[in-house]
Design an enzyme around this catalytic site. Structure first.
Site: not given
Ligand code: NAD
Length: 264
Positions: A12, A15-16, A96, A119, A121, A152, A156
């Site tokens: 990804g 993504g963010r 994720t 994790a 987080n 958030h 989200k």
């Molecule tokens: P986002 O929507 O900005 O990014 C998601 C990314 O995943 C995008 O680049 C998308 O194209 C990609 N993606 C989707 N399906 C895919 C596939 N089949 N193959 C490859 N890539 C694919 O989301 P985000 O804000 O970056 O958050 C992503 C996840 O991380 C969420 O579940 C969020 O809750 C989690 N998160 C966890 C933490 C942590 O510390 N554990 C911190 C922040 C966010």
């Protein structure tokens, strides 16, 4: 780990969190971004995201490039990539959240043959908060009402956050409760008085909030609030990269950030 940089595949990259991982990983001498895997039609597929690395949609090619991948995507991607990683015994770092049973099963299967660090987080501060909240819950009985409030950004998808659920689990475990029985994640209408021992979690969504979590313990005449505020996704990215380095060469199994930080 010693030696040269650890090669890592980033999922990804558009993504963010993917962007934060690239920003944190590029230019480090202990990490080398070796591949970047995105979904079909994602922004920037085919573009260079790290020196000599173009974002691709080909799972096998991306996984072949490194002994570990970092996944902050969506549950369906977590499932597909974990399944593909199993044959190659590739280590996984999974951030994720909101994972469904299918994704959990795919990660469990991968963990039979490779280390899987998961994790809700990856920040150092939240992992310390988990310990502090557990200590508070152990010290206070269930006459102290435990509630979690999380904030958030507006995009989200899952609620309450994985971190809020982790905090709720830590409270339940410290008090010898089963979260499935005492967790309360929505209230509306004539819900009646709050049952003793309930653990509540409320999700607030808006703007660009990176992530805030407060655990409240309400007593009679006093209350405790333990808060963590994330203001920069770089903290999660640095934690995940640290976990990736840590994971390579470990025995198969499930690990979390407390293992990586040596906080067990
Ligand atoms: P986002 O929507 O900005 O990014 C998601 C990314 O995943 C995008 O680049 C998308 O194209 C990609 N993606 C989707 N399906 C895919 C596939 N089949 N193959 C490859 N890539 C694919 O989301 P985000 O804000 O970056 O958050 C992503 C996840 O991380 C969420 O579940 C969020 O809750 C989690 N998160 C966890 C933490 C942590 O510390 N554990 C911190 C922040 C966010």
């Amino acid at each position: 780990m010693s030696g040269g940089p650890v090669a890592v595949t980033i999922l990804g990259p558009s993504g963010r969190m993917g962007r934060a991982l690239l920003a944190a990983g590029n230019g480090r001498d202990d990490i080398r971004i070796a591949a970047a895997l995105d979904r079909t039609n994602a922004v920037g597929v085919g573009e260079e995201v790290a020196p000599g690395v173009r974002s691709t949609t080909l799972i096998d090619a991306a996984l072949a490039a490194a002994p570990v991948y970092i996944d902050f995507t969506a549950p369906a991607a977590t499932t597909a990539v974990a399944r593909a990683a199993r044959d190659r015994r590739i280590a996984a770092v999974v951030g994720t959240t909101g994972l469904d049973a299918e994704a959990e099963a795919a990660l469990a299967a991968l963990a039979e043959v490779a280390p899987v660090v998961g994790a809700p987080n990856f920040s150092v501060g939240v992992n310390l908060l988990l310990g502090l909240v557990g200590a508070a819950a152990r010290a206070l009985d269930t006459s102290w009402d435990a509630e979690i409030v999380e904030l958030h950004h507006r995009n989200k998808r899952d609620a309450p956050s994985g971190t809020a659920l982790g905090l709720a689990r830590a409270i339940a475990a410290a008090r010898g409760q089963d979260l499935a029985e005492v967790g309360r994640f929505a209230r509306q209408g004539d819900v009646g008085a709050r049952p003793t021992g309930e653990i509540g979690a409320v999700a607030v969504r808006g703007g660009d909030v990176v992530g805030e979590h407060t655990a409240y313990f309400f007593g009679a005449g006093e209350r405790i609030e333990l808060t963590h505020r994330a203001t920069d996704r770089a903290i999660f990215a640095h934690g995940a990269l640290r976990a990736a380095r840590w994971a390579v060469g470990r025995p198969p199994g499930r690990y979390d950030m407390l293992d990586v930080l040596g906080m067990r």
